[in-house]
Motif scaffolding. Structure first.
Motif, PDB file in Angstrom:
ATOM      1  N   ARG A 135       0.546  -1.204  -0.201  1.00 10.10           N
ATOM      2  CA  ARG A 135      -0.520  -0.336   0.328  1.00 10.10           C
ATOM      3  C   ARG A 135       0.791   1.164  -0.095  1.00 10.10           C
ATOM      4  O   ARG A 135       0.104   2.128   0.002  1.00 10.10           O
ATOM      5  CB  ARG A 135      -0.947  -0.024   1.037  1.00 10.10           C
ATOM      6  CG  ARG A 135      -0.121  -0.112   2.873  1.00 10.10           C
ATOM      7  CD  ARG A 135      -1.290  -0.428   3.753  1.00 10.10           C
ATOM      8  NE  ARG A 135      -0.638  -0.396   4.987  1.00 10.10           N
ATOM      9  CZ  ARG A 135      -1.196  -1.872   6.125  1.00 10.10           C
ATOM     10  NH1 ARG A 135      -1.631  -2.544   5.425  1.00 10.10           N
ATOM     11  NH2 ARG A 135       0.155  -2.017   6.962  1.00 10.10           N
ATOM     12  N   ILE A 136       2.122   1.021  -0.573  1.00 11.83           N
ATOM     13  CA  ILE A 136       3.067   2.499   0.038  1.00 11.83           C
ATOM     14  C   ILE A 136       3.847   2.337  -1.633  1.00 11.83           C
ATOM     15  O   ILE A 136       3.994   1.207  -2.293  1.00 11.83           O
ATOM     16  CB  ILE A 136       3.643   1.903   1.343  1.00 11.83           C
ATOM     17  CG1 ILE A 136       5.097   1.247   1.199  1.00 11.83           C
ATOM     18  CG2 ILE A 136       3.544   2.103   2.462  1.00 11.83           C
ATOM     19  CD1 ILE A 136       6.223   1.353   2.103  1.00 11.83           C
ATOM     20  N   PRO A 137       4.320   3.246  -1.862  1.00 14.04           N
ATOM     21  CA  PRO A 137       4.702   3.344  -3.464  1.00 14.04           C
ATOM     22  C   PRO A 137       6.040   2.499  -3.214  1.00 14.04           C
ATOM     23  O   PRO A 137       6.812   3.160  -2.528  1.00 14.04           O
ATOM     24  CB  PRO A 137       4.961   4.612  -3.007  1.00 14.04           C
ATOM     25  CG  PRO A 137       3.776   5.570  -2.831  1.00 14.04           C
ATOM     26  CD  PRO A 137       4.114   4.739  -1.268  1.00 14.04           C
ATOM     27  N   PRO A 138       6.339   2.302  -4.156  1.00 14.37           N
ATOM     28  CA  PRO A 138       7.820   1.460  -4.439  1.00 14.37           C
ATOM     29  C   PRO A 138       8.488   2.575  -4.830  1.00 14.37           C
ATOM     30  O   PRO A 138       8.607   3.496  -5.373  1.00 14.37           O
ATOM     31  CB  PRO A 138       7.680  -0.001  -5.182  1.00 14.37           C
ATOM     32  CG  PRO A 138       6.007   0.934  -6.180  1.00 14.37           C
ATOM     33  CD  PRO A 138       5.597   1.301  -5.397  1.00 14.37           C
ATOM     34  N   ASP A 139       9.896   1.933  -3.506  1.00 13.66           N
ATOM     35  CA  ASP A 139      11.404   2.826  -4.631  1.00 13.66           C
ATOM     36  C   ASP A 139      11.504   2.161  -6.276  1.00 13.66           C
ATOM     37  O   ASP A 139      12.146   0.936  -6.368  1.00 13.66           O
ATOM     38  CB  ASP A 139      11.940   2.344  -2.970  1.00 13.66           C
ATOM     39  CG  ASP A 139      13.504   3.415  -3.886  1.00 13.66           C
ATOM     40  OD1 ASP A 139      13.847   3.700  -5.174  1.00 13.66           O
ATOM     41  OD2 ASP A 139      13.914   3.642  -2.569  1.00 13.66           O
ATOM     42  N   PRO A 140      11.482   3.223  -7.069  1.00 18.71           N
ATOM     43  CA  PRO A 140      11.499   3.031  -8.447  1.00 18.71           C
ATOM     44  C   PRO A 140      13.243   2.302  -8.403  1.00 18.71           C
ATOM     45  O   PRO A 140      13.634   1.789  -9.630  1.00 18.71           O
ATOM     46  CB  PRO A 140      11.521   4.125  -8.812  1.00 18.71           C
ATOM     47  CG  PRO A 140      11.571   5.021  -8.503  1.00 18.71           C
ATOM     48  CD  PRO A 140      10.937   4.376  -7.019  1.00 18.71           C
ATOM     49  N   ARG A 141      14.061   2.590  -7.545  1.00 22.75           N
ATOM     50  CA  ARG A 141      15.354   2.232  -7.744  1.00 22.75           C
ATOM     51  C   ARG A 141      15.773   0.800  -7.759  1.00 22.75           C
ATOM     52  O   ARG A 141      16.751   0.601  -8.539  1.00 22.75           O
ATOM     53  CB  ARG A 141      16.067   3.159  -6.993  1.00 22.75           C
ATOM     54  CG  ARG A 141      16.315   4.564  -6.999  1.00 22.75           C
ATOM     55  CD  ARG A 141      17.306   5.752  -5.907  1.00 22.75           C
ATOM     56  NE  ARG A 141      15.816   5.218  -4.351  1.00 22.75           N
ATOM     57  CZ  ARG A 141      17.214   5.558  -3.633  1.00 22.75           C
ATOM     58  NH1 ARG A 141      18.324   6.012  -3.572  1.00 22.75           N
ATOM     59  NH2 ARG A 141      16.472   4.838  -2.506  1.00 22.75           N
ATOM     60  N   VAL A 142      14.829   0.202  -7.123  1.00 22.73           N
ATOM     61  CA  VAL A 142      15.027  -1.746  -6.837  1.00 22.73           C
ATOM     62  C   VAL A 142      14.452  -2.170  -8.001  1.00 22.73           C
ATOM     63  O   VAL A 142      13.558  -1.933  -9.105  1.00 22.73           O
ATOM     64  CB  VAL A 142      13.664  -1.379  -5.856  1.00 22.73           C
ATOM     65  CG1 VAL A 142      14.353  -3.473  -4.991  1.00 22.73           C
ATOM     66  CG2 VAL A 142      14.421  -1.303  -4.276  1.00 22.73           C
ATOM     67  N   ARG A 143      15.973  -3.062  -8.456  1.00 22.98           N
ATOM     68  CA  ARG A 143      16.132  -3.842  -8.818  1.00 22.98           C
ATOM     69  C   ARG A 143      16.446  -4.868  -9.398  1.00 22.98           C
ATOM     70  O   ARG A 143      17.280  -5.055  -8.204  1.00 22.98           O
ATOM     71  CB  ARG A 143      16.892  -3.374 -10.670  1.00 22.98           C
ATOM     72  CG  ARG A 143      17.619  -2.718 -10.863  1.00 22.98           C
ATOM     73  CD  ARG A 143      18.415  -1.925 -11.325  1.00 22.98           C
ATOM     74  NE  ARG A 143      20.441  -1.452 -10.871  1.00 22.98           N
ATOM     75  CZ  ARG A 143      21.052  -2.239 -11.038  1.00 22.98           C
ATOM     76  NH1 ARG A 143      21.081  -3.405 -10.828  1.00 22.98           N
ATOM     77  NH2 ARG A 143      22.073  -1.885 -10.484  1.00 22.98           N
ATOM     78  N   PRO A 144      16.620  -6.387  -9.771  1.00 24.36           N
ATOM     79  CA  PRO A 144      16.976  -7.192  -9.415  1.00 24.36           C
ATOM     80  C   PRO A 144      19.114  -6.674 -10.025  1.00 24.36           C
ATOM     81  O   PRO A 144      18.984  -5.919 -10.548  1.00 24.36           O
ATOM     82  CB  PRO A 144      16.619  -8.215 -11.388  1.00 24.36           C
ATOM     83  CG  PRO A 144      15.347  -7.484 -11.690  1.00 24.36           C
ATOM     84  CD  PRO A 144      15.742  -6.404 -10.997  1.00 24.36           C
ATOM     85  N   VAL A 145      19.267  -8.007  -9.477  1.00 18.67           N
ATOM     86  CA  VAL A 145      21.039  -7.356  -9.775  1.00 18.67           C
ATOM     87  C   VAL A 145      21.598  -8.057 -10.540  1.00 18.67           C
ATOM     88  O   VAL A 145      21.130  -9.395 -11.174  1.00 18.67           O
ATOM     89  CB  VAL A 145      21.449  -8.190  -8.257  1.00 18.67           C
ATOM     90  CG1 VAL A 145      23.044  -8.053  -8.120  1.00 18.67           C
ATOM     91  CG2 VAL A 145      21.031  -7.202  -7.006  1.00 18.67           C
ATOM     92  N   ILE A 234      11.454  -2.678   0.157  1.00 18.61           N
ATOM     93  CA  ILE A 234      10.872  -3.823   0.009  1.00 18.61           C
ATOM     94  C   ILE A 234       9.363  -4.005  -0.583  1.00 18.61           C
ATOM     95  O   ILE A 234       8.877  -4.652  -0.906  1.00 18.61           O
ATOM     96  CB  ILE A 234      10.635  -4.128   2.078  1.00 18.61           C
ATOM     97  CG1 ILE A 234      11.632  -3.954   3.037  1.00 18.61           C
ATOM     98  CG2 ILE A 234       9.993  -5.572   1.820  1.00 18.61           C
ATOM     99  CD1 ILE A 234      11.574  -4.251   4.308  1.00 18.61           C
ATOM    100  N   ALA A 235       8.958  -2.660  -0.786  1.00 18.01           N
ATOM    101  CA  ALA A 235       7.443  -2.235  -1.548  1.00 18.01           C
ATOM    102  C   ALA A 235       8.384  -2.866  -3.066  1.00 18.01           C
ATOM    103  O   ALA A 235       7.165  -3.550  -3.216  1.00 18.01           O
ATOM    104  CB  ALA A 235       6.674  -1.121  -1.233  1.00 18.01           C
ATOM    105  N   GLY A 236       8.926  -2.796  -3.562  1.00 14.56           N
ATOM    106  CA  GLY A 236       9.887  -2.710  -4.898  1.00 14.56           C
ATOM    107  C   GLY A 236       9.837  -3.436  -4.783  1.00 14.56           C
ATOM    108  O   GLY A 236       9.774  -4.600  -6.155  1.00 14.56           O
ATOM    109  N   VAL A 237      10.605  -4.817  -3.829  1.00 14.85           N
ATOM    110  CA  VAL A 237      10.699  -5.943  -3.938  1.00 14.85           C
ATOM    111  C   VAL A 237       9.552  -6.599  -3.989  1.00 14.85           C
ATOM    112  O   VAL A 237       9.532  -7.297  -4.720  1.00 14.85           O
ATOM    113  CB  VAL A 237      11.329  -6.797  -2.799  1.00 14.85           C
ATOM    114  CG1 VAL A 237      12.011  -7.882  -2.873  1.00 14.85           C
ATOM    115  CG2 VAL A 237      13.199  -5.794  -2.919  1.00 14.85           C
TER     116      VAL A 237
END
Length: 280
Positions: A135-145, A234-237
């Motif tokens: 329910r919280i906005p995801p961090d757009p910087r999160v990505r697969p390594v 974590i929201a992004g993940v």
């Protein structure tokens, strides 16, 4: 009155249908063992241990993954006694015993007199579940390594493991730990925020089935903690893994780690049961 006939034995590939039925009684709690079973098909050369089955009148009632991690599955009190006897007879010394608290604590009570005090008993670990995007906005910087980012991410993995488990993984098996980190990256199971070669945040999926996956090793760079990075990351993940790995995301956390628990709750994770881990 008829007596119940019981026995314990190592399970083989021929037991897979019955073992799947047992694991599916609680597919989220039993996720780790189901992942190991699916990956190895109970082939001993891949399993790195055994999965024992406890039978009553010929029916599989309980099971136990017996390797580096000992993990009971739907274990009854009678099954725990037989599993403990087998562990002691085979002189197995795992690194941990993990599972539902109501199972692990009586299991450890059977083993502790022979093994002595645990190095680190974690007696209450909320097991948390999220079956939707946060329910919280995801961090757009999160990505697969990416695999060519291994050397950037690896020190953060070592730091997290050492901080959380209390043991430097490089001191026990550097080659094995490096291989595991590389495997998770290659599978697309490692996620991070990396800026200018610095790992700001990272976590991995440690186990997965088609139904669910389990996060592990959540890490925020020490200099950036307390700045609200973990929740959106974590929201992004969660968003990414629900698209690419499994629709339900789980994790478990130490009860005393109130900062982490609050972050997971903000993301939307709900405490559904309680685990315990005995680190040896």
């Amino acid at each position: 009155m008829l007596r119940t006939t019981t026995h314990l034995r190592a399970l083989t590939p021929q037991d897979l249908p019955e073992l799947h039925r047992l694991l599916d009684l609680d597919p989220l709690v039993n996720l780790f063992v189901r992942n190991r079973v699916d990956a190895t098909k109970l082939q001993a050369r891949w399993l790195g241990g055994q999965v024992w089955g406890y039978f009553e009148d010929g029916a599989l009632v309980s099971a136990c993954h017996a390797g580096a991690n000992v993990v009971p599955v739907e274990a009854t009190p009678a099954a725990l006694e037989m599993f403990a006897e087998q562990i002691l007879a085979d002189n197995i010394r795992p690194s941990s015993i993990v599972g539902p608290r109501d199972t692990v604590l009586p299991f450890w009570k059977l083993l502790e007199p022979r093994w002595g005090p645990a190095r680190s008993p974690r007696l209450a670990q909320p097991f948390m579940v999220l079956d939707r995007d946060s329910r919280i906005p995801p961090d757009p910087r999160v990505r697969p390594v990416l695999i060519d980012e291994f050397e950037a991410v690896y020190p953060a993995c070592v730091a997290m493991f050492t901080e959380e488990v209390g043991v430097d993984p490089e001191a026990t098996s550097r080659a094995g730990y490096r291989a595991r980190v590389a495997q998770l990256i290659s599978q697309g199971w490692s996620f991070a925020i990396i800026e200018d070669g610095e790992v700001i945040f990272k976590t991995e999926v440690g186990a997965a089935t088609p139904q669910a996956c389990q996060l592990q090793g959540v890490y925020v760079h020490p200099d950036l903690r307390g700045q609200g990075i973990a929740g959106p990351a974590i929201a992004g993940v969660v968003h990414l893994v629900r698209q690419t790995i499994a629709p339900i995301v789980t994790l478990y956390v130490n009860d005393h780690n109130t900062v982490a628990r609050r972050a997971y709750e903000r993301v939307g994770f709900e405490h559904t049961t309680t685990f315990a881990s005995i680190l040896l």
